[in-house]
Write an enzyme that holds these catalytic residues in place. Structure first.
Site, short mmCIF file in Angstrom:
data_model
loop_
_atom_site.label_atom_id
_atom_site.label_comp_id
_atom_site.label_asym_id
_atom_site.label_seq_id
_atom_site.Cartn_x
_atom_site.Cartn_y
_atom_site.Cartn_z
N THR A 212 9.27 -5.28 1.15
CA THR A 212 8.70 -4.06 0.61
C THR A 212 7.44 -4.34 -0.20
OG1 THR A 212 10.12 -4.20 -1.36
CG2 THR A 212 10.91 -2.87 0.50
N ASN A 214 5.83 -3.24 -3.50
CA ASN A 214 6.36 -2.65 -4.73
C ASN A 214 5.25 -2.14 -5.64
OD1 ASN A 214 8.87 -3.52 -3.80
ND2 ASN A 214 8.68 -5.48 -4.83
N GLU A 261 9.37 1.19 -3.91
CA GLU A 261 9.43 0.07 -2.98
C GLU A 261 9.31 0.62 -1.55
OE1 GLU A 261 12.43 -3.06 -4.98
OE2 GLU A 261 13.36 -1.12 -4.54
#
Length: 334
Positions: A212, A214, A261
């Site tokens: 992800t 973030n 995320e």
């Protein structure tokens, strides 16, 4: 487009921008209600053959008067400027707002800013705009000032949606706090979008097979924690579909800092340090605490499939939505 941040004593306005039509307001969100004011300013400027400008204030006045309760900004200044540029404005003047400025009289505001600095030929604002010390300047004062100083004044009534309800920034904030990004998009006229720097995380998503990007959003953001179908724009202007989780990650941490995320579909590369944007298309589910990582991964796979299905059929809501959430930014090589 030119964005001015300093006051008139430090940075004179270029002659090419003087004598324009000036839309005045905070315009947080640049939503459909704001655009009824903004479009009127643009049409007047075109008819007069003069530049169209926006006069807004930074930071938001409510944040100055209540610093312990900063305003949840729908569009921070850079995003707001981009939306206004897309509408066709020549310049955005982000006038510095502080307590000293708030003590200027309404007449000082008119003379020093509208007349002497901007040389405004016309002013367009909402019907309830107030300014000057103690909000002493209202619509009647502004119209009288225009007659004295030689600029036209146009007041625009509140814009109502298809259900005859007034479109306002506070109403949109309430919808986002409920996770209703679909209805909020209808009022904004584009998908709600946030911008932030991509930061390092615990890299758990990578371990689980779903790396992800973030982002830490401002603490005053009141978006409902949950899972969303999104579009992700990289710093170089390229667009990707994705699925994003906003919240504290209850399955893997206790009392974590809220993070956004985003698992970016079909992307490989390093995004750390880039300022990217995320546009929200649909709320898939609330944030949940799972009994271990296996059920979490199973749910992430379902979220992935649902987000892909939702995003496969989306269409732009209008020109601003096309600019923010659909069209790659060609100026950045996207």
């Amino acid at each position: 487009m030119t964005v001015f941040h300093r006051n008139e004593k430090k940075e004179p306005l270029p002659d090419a921008l003087k004598g324009g039509v000036v839309a005045i307001g905070n315009f947080d969100g640049v939503h459909r209600g704001h655009r009824s004011v903004l479009k009127k300013a643009l049409s007047l400027a075109k008819a007069r053959g003069v530049p169209a400008l926006v006069l807004t204030f930074e930071p938001h006045p409510r944040t100055v008067f209540q610093p312990d309760r900063p305003v949840y900004r729908l569009t921070p200044a850079p995003l707001k400027a981009r939306l206004l540029e897309a509408m066709g404005f020549r310049s955005v003047i982000e006038y510095p707002f502080d307590k000293e400025f708030s003590q200027r009289t309404a007449e000082e505001f008119v003379q020093s800013i509208l007349v002497q600095w901007l040389g405004a030929s016309a002013v367009v604002t909402g019907f309830d705009f107030h300014f000057g010390r103690g909000r002493e300047g209202g619509p009647a004062f502004l119209m009288a000032a225009g007659e004295r100083h030689g600029f036209a004044v146009t007041l625009v009534d509140a814009f109502r949606d298809e259900n005859a309800e007034v479109v306002s920034s506070s109403r949109i904030r309430d919808l986002l706090a409920e996770g209703d990004v679909a209805t909020s998009a209808g009022l904004l006229g584009y998908r709600y979008t946030v911008e932030a720097e991509v930061i390092g995380g615990e890299k758990l998503g990578r371990t689980l097979g779903f790396p992800t990007a973030n982002m830490q959003l401002p603490p005053e953001v009141e978006l409902k924690p949950g899972i969303y179908a999104v579009r992700f724009r990289t710093e170089d202007g390229k667009l990707y579909n994705g699925v994003a989780s906003y919240g504290r990650r209850p399955t893997v941490t206790e009392n974590g800092v809220p993070l956004l995320e985003t698992y970016v579909f079909d992307f490989a590369g390093d995004l750390y340090g880039q300022t990217c944007s995320v546009s929200f298309f649909g709320h898939l589910r609330d944030e949940l605490k799972f009994d271990g990582l296996d059920p979490l991964v199973a749910q992430i796979k379902r979220d992935d499939e649902e987000a892909r299905a939702l995003l496969s059929g989306v269409k732009p809501l209008g020109e601003l939505d096309m600019e923010i959430a659909f069209a790659p930014d060609a100026s950045k090589g996207g």
